[in-house]
Design a protein around this motif. Structure first.
Motif, PDB file in Angstrom:
ATOM      1  N   GLN A   4       0.851  -1.190   0.000  1.00 56.89           N
ATOM      2  CA  GLN A   4       0.000   0.000   0.000  1.00 56.89           C
ATOM      3  C   GLN A   4       0.884   1.237   0.000  1.00 56.89           C
ATOM      4  N   PHE A   5       0.471   2.209  -0.779  1.00 58.81           N
ATOM      5  CA  PHE A   5       1.126   3.506  -0.726  1.00 58.81           C
ATOM      6  C   PHE A   5       0.112   4.555  -1.153  1.00 58.81           C
ATOM      7  N   HIS A   6      -0.096   5.529  -0.304  1.00 61.06           N
ATOM      8  CA  HIS A   6      -0.912   6.676  -0.674  1.00 61.06           C
ATOM      9  C   HIS A   6      -0.311   7.898   0.001  1.00 61.06           C
ATOM     10  N   PHE A   7      -0.316   9.009  -0.743  1.00 58.69           N
ATOM     11  CA  PHE A   7       0.314  10.223  -0.243  1.00 58.69           C
ATOM     12  C   PHE A   7      -0.332  11.427  -0.904  1.00 58.69           C
ATOM     13  N   ASP A   8      -0.743  12.384  -0.081  1.00 58.41           N
ATOM     14  CA  ASP A   8      -1.295  13.639  -0.562  1.00 58.41           C
ATOM     15  C   ASP A   8      -0.236  14.713  -0.327  1.00 58.41           C
ATOM     16  N   PRO A   9       0.405  15.211  -1.396  1.00 58.03           N
ATOM     17  CA  PRO A   9       1.475  16.188  -1.197  1.00 58.03           C
ATOM     18  C   PRO A   9       1.005  17.511  -0.611  1.00 58.03           C
ATOM     19  N   THR A  10      -0.279  17.817  -0.756  1.00 55.80           N
ATOM     20  CA  THR A  10      -0.801  19.066  -0.200  1.00 55.80           C
ATOM     21  C   THR A  10      -0.872  19.003   1.318  1.00 55.80           C
ATOM     22  N   THR A  11      -1.465  17.932   1.847  1.00 56.42           N
ATOM     23  CA  THR A  11      -1.612  17.785   3.302  1.00 56.42           C
ATOM     24  C   THR A  11      -0.448  17.023   3.934  1.00 56.42           C
ATOM     25  N   GLN A  12       0.371  16.379   3.114  1.00 55.87           N
ATOM     26  CA  GLN A  12       1.471  15.523   3.541  1.00 55.87           C
ATOM     27  C   GLN A  12       0.981  14.344   4.373  1.00 55.87           C
ATOM     28  N   GLU A  13      -0.243  13.906   4.133  1.00 58.83           N
ATOM     29  CA  GLU A  13      -0.796  12.733   4.807  1.00 58.83           C
ATOM     30  C   GLU A  13      -0.713  11.545   3.874  1.00 58.83           C
ATOM     31  N   GLY A  14      -0.537  10.375   4.465  1.00 62.33           N
ATOM     32  CA  GLY A  14      -0.473   9.172   3.655  1.00 62.33           C
ATOM     33  C   GLY A  14      -0.169   7.961   4.500  1.00 62.33           C
ATOM     34  N   GLY A  15       0.185   6.883   3.827  1.00 62.66           N
ATOM     35  CA  GLY A  15       0.508   5.648   4.512  1.00 62.66           C
ATOM     36  C   GLY A  15       1.326   4.738   3.608  1.00 62.66           C
ATOM     37  N   ILE A  16       2.166   3.922   4.244  1.00 70.34           N
ATOM     38  CA  ILE A  16       3.019   2.978   3.527  1.00 70.34           C
ATOM     39  C   ILE A  16       2.942   1.634   4.234  1.00 70.34           C
ATOM     40  N   LEU A  17       2.742   0.572   3.451  1.00 68.07           N
ATOM     41  CA  LEU A  17       2.839  -0.799   3.956  1.00 68.07           C
ATOM     42  C   LEU A  17       3.730  -1.557   2.986  1.00 68.07           C
ATOM     43  N   VAL A  18       4.887  -1.996   3.476  1.00 66.59           N
ATOM     44  CA  VAL A  18       5.861  -2.729   2.684  1.00 66.59           C
ATOM     45  C   VAL A  18       6.009  -4.107   3.293  1.00 66.59           C
ATOM     46  N   MET A  37      15.483   1.099   4.796  1.00 68.76           N
ATOM     47  CA  MET A  37      14.420   2.072   4.543  1.00 68.76           C
ATOM     48  C   MET A  37      14.774   3.377   5.233  1.00 68.76           C
ATOM     49  N   ILE A  38      14.742   4.451   4.462  1.00 64.26           N
ATOM     50  CA  ILE A  38      14.933   5.793   5.008  1.00 64.26           C
ATOM     51  C   ILE A  38      13.611   6.508   4.763  1.00 64.26           C
ATOM     52  N   THR A  39      12.870   6.764   5.832  1.00 67.35           N
ATOM     53  CA  THR A  39      11.523   7.294   5.666  1.00 67.35           C
ATOM     54  C   THR A  39      11.548   8.739   5.192  1.00 67.35           C
ATOM     55  N   GLY A  40      10.486   9.096   4.477  1.00 65.73           N
ATOM     56  CA  GLY A  40      10.315  10.446   3.956  1.00 65.73           C
ATOM     57  C   GLY A  40       9.301  11.220   4.787  1.00 65.73           C
ATOM     58  N   LEU A  41       8.495  12.024   4.107  1.00 68.89           N
ATOM     59  CA  LEU A  41       7.541  12.892   4.803  1.00 68.89           C
ATOM     60  C   LEU A  41       6.515  12.117   5.624  1.00 68.89           C
ATOM     61  N   ILE A  42       6.032  10.996   5.101  1.00 74.67           N
ATOM     62  CA  ILE A  42       5.027  10.223   5.857  1.00 74.67           C
ATOM     63  C   ILE A  42       5.622   9.752   7.177  1.00 74.67           C
ATOM     64  N   GLY A  43       6.825   9.222   7.156  1.00 76.23           N
ATOM     65  CA  GLY A  43       7.470   8.738   8.374  1.00 76.23           C
ATOM     66  C   GLY A  43       7.789   9.842   9.364  1.00 76.23           C
ATOM     67  N   ARG A  44       8.066  11.029   8.856  1.00 74.28           N
ATOM     68  CA  ARG A  44       8.384  12.153   9.749  1.00 74.28           C
ATOM     69  C   ARG A  44       7.136  12.750  10.375  1.00 74.28           C
ATOM     70  N   THR A  45       6.052  12.855   9.587  1.00 72.59           N
ATOM     71  CA  THR A  45       4.847  13.513  10.092  1.00 72.59           C
ATOM     72  C   THR A  45       3.841  12.539  10.695  1.00 72.59           C
ATOM     73  N   GLN A  46       3.840  11.281  10.238  1.00 72.94           N
ATOM     74  CA  GLN A  46       2.896  10.271  10.723  1.00 72.94           C
ATOM     75  C   GLN A  46       3.610   8.935  10.897  1.00 72.94           C
ATOM     76  N   PRO A  47       4.474   8.798  11.886  1.00 76.61           N
ATOM     77  CA  PRO A  47       5.237   7.555  12.018  1.00 76.61           C
ATOM     78  C   PRO A  47       4.361   6.315  12.144  1.00 76.61           C
ATOM     79  N   ASP A  48       3.158   6.444  12.697  1.00 78.58           N
ATOM     80  CA  ASP A  48       2.269   5.289  12.831  1.00 78.58           C
ATOM     81  C   ASP A  48       1.730   4.810  11.490  1.00 78.58           C
TER      82      ASP A  48
END
Length: 164
Positions: free
Chosen positions: A104-118, A127-138
């Motif tokens: 799963q990967f979804h990301f809204d660049p405007t709100t910087q909300e999203g999610g990643i499942l690898v 893995m070096i996390t980007g904006l999702i990991g910095r703003t929403q680690p969960d």
């Protein structure tokens, strides 16, 4: 720590210097054509036998610049490696004989909300996390054959033998 794991970790860290340099902020990511599914990111580098398997079951050799969809599988052969950069800036560096499903990967660049499942099915991955990991680690998760990992840091290595 076993000798083999020590060598594997040292090899991944050395390869990371070549593979895991962050993409420039202004670098355009490949996008899907109209009507096609949006790309989750792209292959930054591929050395050796690297393949992308799509949902339709067809595999193709991976080349730098190729887009990766939100539910693609990337695999590397012996003496091979690859790095992927996702739209939020997350970098995945795969070691030899690895198989990773971007489930799963979804990301809204405007709100910087999203999610990643690898899902790491076999091999090793940094893995070096980007904006999702910095703003929403969960919202960042990594699955292996025996565990699901919730991410709290921004840079980590995971290995899995592929044996349940």
């Amino acid at each position: 720590m076993s000798h083999r794991l020590t060598i594997l970790c040292a090899g991944l860290l050395a390869a990371a210097a070549a593979f895991a340099q962050p993409a420039p902020a202004a670098a355009p990511l490949p996008t899907a054509e109209a009507g096609a599914e949006a790309a989750a990111g792209f292959i930054k580098s591929a050395q050796g036998d690297v393949r992308v398997l799509g949902t339709d079951g067809t595999g193709r050799p991976a080349r730098p610049g190729d887009r990766v969809l939100p539910i693609d599988r990337v695999s590397t052969g012996p003496d091979s490696g690859a790095s992927l950069v996702l739209r939020d800036g997350t970098t995945l560096v795969m070691g030899p004989e690895s198989r990773v499903d971007l489930k799963q990967f979804h990301f809204d660049p405007t709100t910087q909300e999203g999610g990643i499942l690898v899902s790491l099915l076999r091999g090793s991955m940094r893995m070096i996390t980007g904006l999702i990991g910095r703003t929403q680690p969960d919202a960042v998760r990594v699955e292996t054959q025996t565990a699901t990992i919730g991410i709290r840091g921004t840079d980590f290595i995971v290995t899995d033998s592929g044996q349940p």
